[in-house]
Scaffold this motif. Structure first.
Motif, PDB file in Angstrom:
ATOM      1  N   HIS A  34      -6.196 -15.378   5.555  1.00 11.68           N
ATOM      2  CA  HIS A  34      -5.363 -15.261   4.345  1.00 11.68           C
ATOM      3  C   HIS A  34      -5.062 -16.592   3.679  1.00 11.68           C
ATOM      4  O   HIS A  34      -4.529 -16.602   2.557  1.00 11.68           O
ATOM      5  CB  HIS A  34      -4.068 -14.522   4.677  1.00 11.68           C
ATOM      6  CG  HIS A  34      -4.300 -13.074   4.981  1.00 11.68           C
ATOM      7  ND1 HIS A  34      -4.777 -12.643   6.194  1.00 11.68           N
ATOM      8  CD2 HIS A  34      -4.152 -11.977   4.214  1.00 11.68           C
ATOM      9  CE1 HIS A  34      -4.907 -11.329   6.161  1.00 11.68           C
ATOM     10  NE2 HIS A  34      -4.534 -10.895   4.970  1.00 11.68           N
ATOM     11  N   ARG A  50       0.874  -1.180   0.000  1.00  7.72           N
ATOM     12  CA  ARG A  50       0.000   0.000   0.000  1.00  7.72           C
ATOM     13  C   ARG A  50       0.913   1.232   0.000  1.00  7.72           C
ATOM     14  O   ARG A  50       1.960   1.224   0.640  1.00  7.72           O
ATOM     15  CB  ARG A  50      -0.889   0.009   1.240  1.00  7.72           C
ATOM     16  CG  ARG A  50      -1.652  -1.302   1.371  1.00  7.72           C
ATOM     17  CD  ARG A  50      -2.925  -1.158   2.143  1.00  7.72           C
ATOM     18  NE  ARG A  50      -3.513  -2.466   2.422  1.00  7.72           N
ATOM     19  CZ  ARG A  50      -4.189  -3.184   1.533  1.00  7.72           C
ATOM     20  NH1 ARG A  50      -4.392  -2.734   0.313  1.00  7.72           N
ATOM     21  NH2 ARG A  50      -4.681  -4.358   1.860  1.00  7.72           N
ATOM     22  N   GLY A  94     -13.385 -11.232   2.768  1.00  4.82           N
ATOM     23  CA  GLY A  94     -14.408 -10.358   2.173  1.00  4.82           C
ATOM     24  C   GLY A  94     -14.816  -9.284   3.170  1.00  4.82           C
ATOM     25  O   GLY A  94     -15.832  -9.390   3.829  1.00  4.82           O
ATOM     26  N   ARG A  95     -13.962  -8.262   3.267  1.00  4.11           N
ATOM     27  CA  ARG A  95     -14.215  -7.196   4.246  1.00  4.11           C
ATOM     28  C   ARG A  95     -15.428  -6.374   3.849  1.00  4.11           C
ATOM     29  O   ARG A  95     -16.242  -6.010   4.676  1.00  4.11           O
ATOM     30  CB  ARG A  95     -12.960  -6.314   4.334  1.00  4.11           C
ATOM     31  CG  ARG A  95     -12.943  -5.375   5.495  1.00  4.11           C
ATOM     32  CD  ARG A  95     -11.572  -4.795   5.735  1.00  4.11           C
ATOM     33  NE  ARG A  95     -10.868  -4.476   4.484  1.00  4.11           N
ATOM     34  CZ  ARG A  95      -9.547  -4.510   4.352  1.00  4.11           C
ATOM     35  NH1 ARG A  95      -8.792  -4.862   5.368  1.00  4.11           N
ATOM     36  NH2 ARG A  95      -8.985  -4.196   3.208  1.00  4.11           N
ATOM     37  N   GLU A 146     -15.883 -12.097   6.365  1.00  2.95           N
ATOM     38  CA  GLU A 146     -15.058 -11.339   7.317  1.00  2.95           C
ATOM     39  C   GLU A 146     -15.665  -9.976   7.707  1.00  2.95           C
ATOM     40  O   GLU A 146     -15.555  -9.541   8.839  1.00  2.95           O
ATOM     41  CB  GLU A 146     -13.716 -11.138   6.592  1.00  2.95           C
ATOM     42  CG  GLU A 146     -12.672 -10.363   7.248  1.00  2.95           C
ATOM     43  CD  GLU A 146     -11.582 -10.006   6.205  1.00  2.95           C
ATOM     44  OE1 GLU A 146     -11.622 -10.457   5.044  1.00  2.95           O
ATOM     45  OE2 GLU A 146     -10.698  -9.254   6.591  1.00  2.95           O
ATOM     46  N   ASP A 201     -12.010 -10.802  -4.274  1.00  5.56           N
ATOM     47  CA  ASP A 201     -13.359 -10.385  -3.864  1.00  5.56           C
ATOM     48  C   ASP A 201     -14.371 -10.348  -5.014  1.00  5.56           C
ATOM     49  O   ASP A 201     -15.576 -10.301  -4.776  1.00  5.56           O
ATOM     50  CB  ASP A 201     -13.302  -8.987  -3.226  1.00  5.56           C
ATOM     51  CG  ASP A 201     -12.585  -9.002  -1.890  1.00  5.56           C
ATOM     52  OD1 ASP A 201     -12.473 -10.081  -1.294  1.00  5.56           O
ATOM     53  OD2 ASP A 201     -12.134  -7.926  -1.442  1.00  5.56           O
ATOM     54  N   ARG A 245      -6.242 -16.729   0.249  1.00  2.00           N
ATOM     55  CA  ARG A 245      -5.650 -15.825  -0.744  1.00  2.00           C
ATOM     56  C   ARG A 245      -4.323 -16.338  -1.288  1.00  2.00           C
ATOM     57  O   ARG A 245      -3.873 -15.904  -2.344  1.00  2.00           O
ATOM     58  CB  ARG A 245      -5.452 -14.448  -0.099  1.00  2.00           C
ATOM     59  CG  ARG A 245      -5.719 -13.316  -1.052  1.00  2.00           C
ATOM     60  CD  ARG A 245      -5.841 -12.006  -0.346  1.00  2.00           C
ATOM     61  NE  ARG A 245      -4.572 -11.489   0.094  1.00  2.00           N
ATOM     62  CZ  ARG A 245      -4.438 -10.372   0.797  1.00  2.00           C
ATOM     63  NH1 ARG A 245      -5.514  -9.666   1.119  1.00  2.00           N
ATOM     64  NH2 ARG A 245      -3.266  -9.947   1.171  1.00  2.00           N
TER      65      ARG A 245
HETATM   66  O1  F6P Z   1      -9.410  -7.337  -1.115  1.00  6.51           O
HETATM   67  C1  F6P Z   1      -8.949  -8.622  -0.922  1.00  6.51           C
HETATM   68  C2  F6P Z   1      -8.955  -8.981   0.543  1.00  6.51           C
HETATM   69  O2  F6P Z   1      -8.367 -10.249   0.697  1.00  6.51           O
HETATM   70  C3  F6P Z   1     -10.312  -8.951   1.221  1.00  6.51           C
HETATM   71  O3  F6P Z   1     -11.104 -10.087   0.992  1.00  6.51           O
HETATM   72  C4  F6P Z   1      -9.891  -8.820   2.654  1.00  6.51           C
HETATM   73  O4  F6P Z   1     -10.926  -8.328   3.443  1.00  6.51           O
HETATM   74  C5  F6P Z   1      -8.725  -7.881   2.569  1.00  6.51           C
HETATM   75  O5  F6P Z   1      -8.156  -8.068   1.290  1.00  6.51           O
HETATM   76  C6  F6P Z   1      -7.669  -8.118   3.615  1.00  6.51           C
HETATM   77  O6  F6P Z   1      -6.638  -7.220   3.418  1.00  6.51           O
HETATM   78  P1  F6P Z   1      -5.229  -7.320   4.184  1.00  6.51           P
HETATM   79  O7  F6P Z   1      -4.470  -8.440   3.561  1.00  6.51           O
HETATM   80  O8  F6P Z   1      -4.595  -6.006   3.950  1.00  6.51           O
HETATM   81  O9  F6P Z   1      -5.554  -7.611   5.607  1.00  6.51           O
END
Ligand code: F6P
Length: 323
Positions: free
Chosen positions: A253, A72, A170-171, A222, A127, A256
């Motif tokens: 995670h 970021r 899925g925030r 989430e 997402d 992901r």
């Molecule tokens: O946008 C993708 C995502 O994995 C969301 O599903 C999740 O809420 C968010 O990123 C988490 O982000 P970070 O890895 O910065 O905690």
């Protein structure tokens, strides 16, 4: 166009590496020089570039994450950050940039394109909440990882007469939870766009128990107010309300970081090649996505600040089919 750069930004997604490979090799095939930008937008501000050859992107199609890294960058959003990025691009003679990422990343891509750089976005986020594409790179794999966990929990749940609360990512968006819940036969799916209160979860679990079910699955995204852990605490010591013994599993995670599915590798390959084609056609300020079974281009100006809504009617379908 002779020199292009490629960067990945935001949350990583399975298939990003396959997209980097496709962009690099199709651009090299057209005689372009390819520069990889390390650590997303921050790397563009700091001038962290590395040349990419066909061999540099070998052996990565099957690997999750992004070998270019992602970070970021609040600095990129400032005037100073943007002008540093522009200076670095000019120093390397870069005329076009491919940005692989989700909503936040495409907002950055739009900002850069407004300053005269040729920028093309590639739709990538687990997402699947980005408009301008039916499906994003990474979400198929993330659904399958969530589904695998649901299937495993259901097996052990049946052995012990338990219900499982499964929390997936899925925030802000419930796409992953809905799709994995539907495919996994979940009794309840609770998402930020349509949150199910704990009292209703209790009722639906009780009804499943009374129908003779030996297990039950509640999928929770989430981003809901009542996380899996909170719902579990709410029912603590009150097993009689649901019938089942309750347990919670938070996937986080894990969903992901998996190796990309065949679908995600192919989607990433098509979109990566589509992005290079868009740049060589002289396009800028567009998102390359997948709509109605073909690669499409949508103006970034029509996408930024918007999210794609989920099909909440699938929640009712899941409820009916769980009977
Ligand atoms: O946008 C993708 C995502 O994995 C969301 O599903 C999740 O809420 C968010 O990123 C988490 O982000 P970070 O890895 O910065 O905690």
């Amino acid at each position: 166009m002779n020199h292009i750069a490629i960067l990945t930004s935001g949350g990583d997604a399975p298939g990003m590496n396959a997209a980097i490979r496709a962009v690099t090799r199709s651009a090299l095939d057209q005689g372009m020089t390819v520069h990889g930008v390390m650590q997303g937008w921050q790397g563009l501000v700091d001038g962290q570039f590395r040349p990419l050859s066909a061999r540099d992107v070998g052996g990565i199609i099957q690997v999750g994450g992004t070998f270019l890294g992602s970070a970021r960058s609040p600095e990129f959003r400032t005037e100073r950050g943007l002008s540093k990025a522009l200076r670095n691009l000019a120093q390397h003679g870069i005329e076009g940039v491919v940005v692989i990422g989700g909503n936040g990343s495409q907002t950055g891509a739009h900002a850069l394109s407004q300053l005269g750089v040729h920028v093309v976005g590639v739709a990538s986020t687990i997402d699947n909440d980005l408009p301008g594409t039916d499906i994003t790179i990474g979400c198929d794999t993330a659904i399958n990882v969530t589904l695998g966990a649901i299937d495993h929990l259901r097996t052990t749940g049946s052995s012990h007469n338990r219900a499982f609360l499964v929390e997936t990512m899925g925030r802000d968006c419930g796409y992953l939870a809905i799709m994995a819940g539907l495919a996994g036969g979940a009794e309840v799916i609770s998402i930020p766009e349509f949150e199910v209160p704990a009292s209703e979860i209790a009722q639906r679990l009780r009804a499943a128990y009374e129908r003779g079910k030996t297990h039950a699955i509640v999928v929770i995204a989430e981003g809901v107010q009542e996380s899996a852990a909170k719902v579990l605490a709410y029912f603590e010591g009150e097993q009689q309300r649901t019938g089942f013994e309750l347990r919670a599993t938070t996937l986080g995670h894990v969903v992901r970081g998996a190796p990309p599915s065949a679908f995600d590798r192919i989607l990433a390959t098509r979109l990566g090649v589509g992005a290079v084609k868009a740049l060589s056609d002289g396009e800028t300020g567009v998102l390359v996505g997948w709509q109605r079974n073909e690669v499409t281009r949508t103006k970034l100006a029509d996408i930024v600040g918007r999210t794609k809504p989920v099909h909440t009617e699938l929640l009712e379908l899941a409820r009916v089919l769980a009977k």
